[in-house]
Design a protein around this motif. Structure first.
Motif, mmCIF file in Angstrom:
data_model
loop_
_atom_site.group_PDB
_atom_site.id
_atom_site.type_symbol
_atom_site.label_atom_id
_atom_site.label_comp_id
_atom_site.label_asym_id
_atom_site.label_seq_id
_atom_site.Cartn_x
_atom_site.Cartn_y
_atom_site.Cartn_z
ATOM 1 N N GLY A 181 1.678 2.186 6.673
ATOM 2 C CA GLY A 181 2.691 2.731 5.779
ATOM 3 C C GLY A 181 3.200 1.701 4.799
ATOM 4 N N TRP A 182 4.362 1.957 4.233
ATOM 5 C CA TRP A 182 4.907 1.152 3.152
ATOM 6 C C TRP A 182 6.270 0.593 3.545
ATOM 7 C CZ3 TRP A 182 4.005 -1.665 -0.813
ATOM 8 C CH2 TRP A 182 4.971 -1.922 -1.767
ATOM 9 N N MET A 183 6.395 -0.722 3.544
ATOM 10 C CA MET A 183 7.679 -1.389 3.768
ATOM 11 C C MET A 183 8.335 -0.989 5.092
ATOM 12 S SD MET A 183 7.954 -3.353 1.142
ATOM 13 C CE MET A 183 9.657 -3.895 1.119
ATOM 14 N N ASP A 184 7.507 -0.790 6.109
ATOM 15 C CA ASP A 184 8.005 -0.436 7.443
ATOM 16 C C ASP A 184 8.801 0.859 7.471
ATOM 17 O OD1 ASP A 184 6.790 -2.419 8.830
ATOM 18 O OD2 ASP A 184 8.571 -3.622 9.182
ATOM 19 N N MET A 185 8.502 1.748 6.528
ATOM 20 C CA MET A 185 9.212 3.024 6.494
ATOM 21 C C MET A 185 8.634 4.022 7.492
ATOM 22 S SD MET A 185 11.631 2.615 4.328
ATOM 23 C CE MET A 185 12.186 4.262 3.934
ATOM 24 N N GLU A 186 7.373 3.801 7.900
ATOM 25 C CA GLU A 186 6.744 4.701 8.859
ATOM 26 C C GLU A 186 7.249 4.420 10.273
ATOM 27 O OE1 GLU A 186 4.635 7.122 8.278
ATOM 28 O OE2 GLU A 186 4.048 6.790 6.198
ATOM 29 N N MET A 187 7.286 5.435 11.100
ATOM 30 C CA MET A 187 7.700 5.259 12.489
ATOM 31 C C MET A 187 6.738 4.321 13.226
ATOM 32 S SD MET A 187 8.076 8.229 15.306
ATOM 33 C CE MET A 187 8.572 9.283 13.952
ATOM 34 N N ILE A 188 5.448 4.502 12.975
ATOM 35 C CA ILE A 188 4.439 3.591 13.530
ATOM 36 C C ILE A 188 4.188 2.514 12.484
ATOM 37 C CG2 ILE A 188 2.025 3.394 14.229
ATOM 38 C CD1 ILE A 188 2.269 6.233 15.336
ATOM 39 N N ASN A 189 4.519 1.272 12.819
ATOM 40 C CA ASN A 189 4.516 0.222 11.798
ATOM 41 C C ASN A 189 3.309 -0.696 11.853
ATOM 42 O OD1 ASN A 189 5.119 -1.229 14.097
ATOM 43 N ND2 ASN A 189 7.064 -2.064 13.351
ATOM 44 N N MET A 190 2.358 -0.414 12.740
ATOM 45 C CA MET A 190 1.203 -1.313 12.860
ATOM 46 C C MET A 190 -0.040 -0.550 13.275
ATOM 47 S SD MET A 190 0.529 -1.462 16.420
ATOM 48 C CE MET A 190 0.207 -3.044 17.171
#
Length: 308
Positions: A181-190
């Motif tokens: 995702g973008w700038m850690d905006m997604e719930m899954i960040n990795m």
């Protein structure tokens, strides 16, 4: 998967209400499949936070693993439980590409026959795996974390394909995962398909492992397919300074070649993708007709360049 099987799966995972709600949203046109999936993941993540936040607070006060914090050897870890000789063609070609481009690294393939030589899981994990409660997929989640905590090095999913040297932003970091995702905006960040740890006993991995083990002690079902990722998100939120040190590199480029696997081979397109990145996440779950990009993988990785 048939409706009956989906319902049975939802009952086992105790997500029937959420899954039925998401299904109804897609059928009535109020949301597409992606948004319905996000809703399901959000509900699962909220449940995990509610049930494991106190456990994470306890873990935060435990620094015992830092006593064995040592620099790792140059090791690559790959897993195919049946053995590489029995793996699908795409998996074998991915493995060949890793061997070609990482000649100076010790490459180990974990199988069902040799797993006990490298890791020791708690008895309750092995019992639930043998009983089919923990799938091979979710055991491999536990495996990658245990290997990197114990030995350090580089974990690669068996469908990781290289067309050049491993980028310096990975192997020059203390710890690395691709961002989702973008700038850690997604719930899954990795993305968990590639994880690099320069040292043993990485704190982010140790805390994630403790949450996973605590979960499997208590429950006999998987709350969500992305259980590892959700716990990792909780851990990075609790350790913002450590997460800030991880280079922010998105894995979108690394998934481009996967999209082209079933398509007719286009050399110019492949070269475009290879200029963007040398690290590609593929899949073996794809139709590969003659003349497709997938059929060219056997030689495509042997790009001009210095092997490392």
């Amino acid at each position: 998967m048939k409706i009956k099987q989906l319902v049975e799966k939802s009952i086992r995972q105790k997500t029937l209400f959420t899954d039925a709600f998401g299904y109804s949203l897609t059928k009535t046109g109020f949301a597409d499949k992606y948004l319905a999936g996000q809703l399901t993941m959000y509900k699962a993540y909220s449940w995990l936070k509610t049930h494991f936040e106190k456990e994470l607070d306890k873990i935060q006060n435990d620094n015992s693993w830092e006593e064995a914090y040592t620099k790792a050897e140059k090791r690559v870890w790959i897993c195919w439980f049946q053995g590489m000789e029995k793996a699908p063609k795409i998996v074998q070609e991915c493995y060949q590409s890793v061997c070609y481009w990482m000649k100076n690294w010790k490459i180990t393939v974990i199988t069902a026959d040799n797993i006990n030589e490298y890791v020791k899981f708690p008895d309750f994990i092995l019992e639930k795996w043998r009983a089919g409660i923990i799938s091979n997929t979710h055991l491999s989640d536990l495996l990658r974390i245990e290997l990197l905590i114990r030995y350090g090095g580089l974990w690669l999913d068996s469908t990781t394909y290289l067309t050049g040297k491993m980028p310096s932003y990975i192997i020059d970091s203390d710890f690395f995962v691709y961002r989702n995702g973008w700038m850690d905006m997604e719930m899954i960040n990795m993305g968990s398909w590639l994880i690099y740890s320069e040292y043993t006993n990485n704190r982010l991995l140790c805390e994630t492992q403790k949450l996973l083990y605590d979960y499997w002690k208590k429950y006999d079902y998987i709350k969500n397919y992305f259980l590892l990722h959700m716990f990792f998100r909780m851990v990075t939120d609790a350790n913002p300074a450590l997460w800030e040190k991880v280079p922010l590199i998105n894995h979108i480029d690394s998934h481009l070649l996967m999209q082209d696997l079933p398509k007719a081979y286009n050399e110019d397109r492949c070269r475009q993708i290879m200029k963007l990145t040398s690290v590609h996440k593929l899949t073996y779950k794809v139709e590969t007709p003659t003349e497709s990009t997938a059929e060219q993988l056997g030689w495509l990785f042997q790009n001009k360049g210095e092997q490392g």
